[in-house]
Design an enzyme around this catalytic site. Structure first.
Site, PDB file in Angstrom:
ATOM      1  N   GLY A   7       0.826  -1.201   0.000  1.00  9.36           N
ATOM      2  CA  GLY A   7       0.000   0.000   0.000  1.00  9.36           C
ATOM      3  C   GLY A   7       0.863   1.254   0.000  1.00  9.36           C
ATOM      4  O   GLY A   7       2.103   1.180  -0.041  1.00  9.36           O
ATOM      5  N   ASP A 107      -8.508   9.631  11.012  1.00  9.59           N
ATOM      6  CA  ASP A 107      -9.334  10.762  11.460  1.00  9.59           C
ATOM      7  C   ASP A 107     -10.830  10.453  11.327  1.00  9.59           C
ATOM      8  O   ASP A 107     -11.651  11.078  11.988  1.00  9.59           O
ATOM      9  CB  ASP A 107      -9.000  12.007  10.631  1.00  9.59           C
ATOM     10  N   TYR A 135     -16.702   2.914   6.825  1.00  8.12           N
ATOM     11  CA  TYR A 135     -15.242   2.781   6.959  1.00  8.12           C
ATOM     12  C   TYR A 135     -14.790   3.273   8.339  1.00  8.12           C
ATOM     13  O   TYR A 135     -14.037   2.580   9.041  1.00  8.12           O
ATOM     14  CB  TYR A 135     -14.560   3.585   5.846  1.00  8.12           C
ATOM     15  N   TRP A 160      -5.401  12.139   5.558  1.00  5.74           N
ATOM     16  CA  TRP A 160      -5.063  12.756   4.274  1.00  5.74           C
ATOM     17  C   TRP A 160      -3.697  12.288   3.758  1.00  5.74           C
ATOM     18  O   TRP A 160      -2.826  13.080   3.394  1.00  5.74           O
ATOM     19  CB  TRP A 160      -5.085  14.283   4.396  1.00  5.74           C
TER      20      TRP A 160
END
Ligand code: NAP
Length: 297
Positions: A7, A107, A135, A160
């Site tokens: 990833g 977050d 999620y 982010w």
């Protein structure tokens, strides 16, 4: 040991560990499905048996298709298996084999209203959570599975994230800059862009530290909106940032609700004696300098 090694974050964890000469085992999804309890036990046992202390497992694997999890029941089930159940399996295996676990969270566990309403201060790790998306709820529950199964844990929430692998906001903005005269980008969601290379280095530092177990926040320093982030990408391209126009979340509906306020306070991270991540704007410049392909070059 690294899981989710292919990833965005996993790729940089492997790079950081390789560059520092650390001995480690990395598992992509093809090598190890973290939702498979028997496979997790076998992999962690084999790694732990062959490794001198200290043993640290860095879990960068997750189901990250946020909108798909919201709309597709099969995807929601997969998100639950990977984001909720699997961290519990990893934590239990770490407990059995004397390893610490650094588990990455998000977050999205917060409701996005901010601890005192946006614009305000960053969320602290102990602030009440209240995920609003499928999620987010699967990640929120995964954090708790880790806490319940293993004392020697670090749950690290970030936000982010962009890297140089896979699709990401920076590459998308650079591509759209070449295709369109102007671009409308959401200007009422606040957060801290986080370069996966910076995050990876920070997580490796955490793994080597004697920071007390618990939950921490680690993002790029400072904060902006998606519109501000996009304008910074245009600056890096040498394009006019005013070609990016601010719009509201309502003008850009998505299946999964996005937090309006995603800023995470670095105070607990610093209090644990750890180096804060670079300022998000400096990190963006470093990222596109190291990986010009992010800008399509
Ligand atoms: N990206 C963000 O903006 C962001 C923000 C906040 C928090 N985070 C968190 O940061 C962490 C790293 O995310 P990322 O951005 O690096 O996401 P990513 O690029 O989507 O990487 C996740 C990796 O996990 C793998 N994976 C999925 N299911 C798996 C399974 N059952 N077993 C093993 N591996 C599996 C994926 O493989 P496939 O690609 O083959 O499915 C992928 O390689 C995650 O915990 C995520 O929740 C990310």
């Amino acid at each position: 040991m690294v899981t989710g090694a292919a990833g965005a974050l996993g790729t940089d964890l492997v790079r950081v560990l390789t560059a520092s000469g650390e001995r480690f085992s990395a598992f992509t999804r093809a090598d190890l499905d973290i939702a498979d309890g028997a496979a997790v036990e076998a992999a962690v046992k084999e790694w732990a048996d062959g490794t001198d202390e200290p043993r640290v497992l860095l879990n960068a694997a997750a189901f990250t298709a946020v909108d798909l999890a919201e709309t597709d029941p099969d995807a929601a089930r997969a998100a639950y298996a990977v984001n909720t159940e699997a961290p519990g399996l990893l934590a239990a295996a770490c407990a059995r084999h004397g390893a610490r676990l650094v588990h990455v969270s998000t977050d999205y566990v917060f409701d996005g209203r901010g601890p005192d309403g946006p614009p305000g201060t960053g969320y602290e790790p102990d602030d009440p959570t209240g995920a609003r998306s499928v999620y987010g709820r699967t990640k929120e529950a995964g954090e708790q599975r880790v806490r319940d199964a293993l004392d020697a844990h670090h749950v690290v929430r970030t936000a982010w994230v962009y890297g140089d692998t896979g699709s990401n906001f920076v590459a998308t903005m650079a591509r759209l800059a070449a295709q369109r005269d102007t671009l409308d980008v959401v200007d009422d969601q606040y957060g801290s862009p986080t370069w996966s290379a910076d995050l990876a280095a920070a997580l490796v530092d955490l793994g080597r530290s004697d920071a007390p177990a618990g939950t921490l926040h680690a993002t790029g320093g400072g904060a902006t909106t998606w519109c501000g982030f996009a304008r910074a990408v245009f600056e890096e391209l040498g394009a006019d940032p005013q070609r990016v126009r601010g719009c509201t979340t309502d003008q850009f509906p998505r299946p999964a609700p996005r937090p309006a306020w995603s800023v995470l306070s670095p105070a607990a991270w610093s209090a644990a004696g750890l180096e804060p991540l670079h300022d998000w704007r400096e990190a963006l410049h470093a990222a596109v300098t190291r990986h010009p392909a992010l800008l399509g070059r």
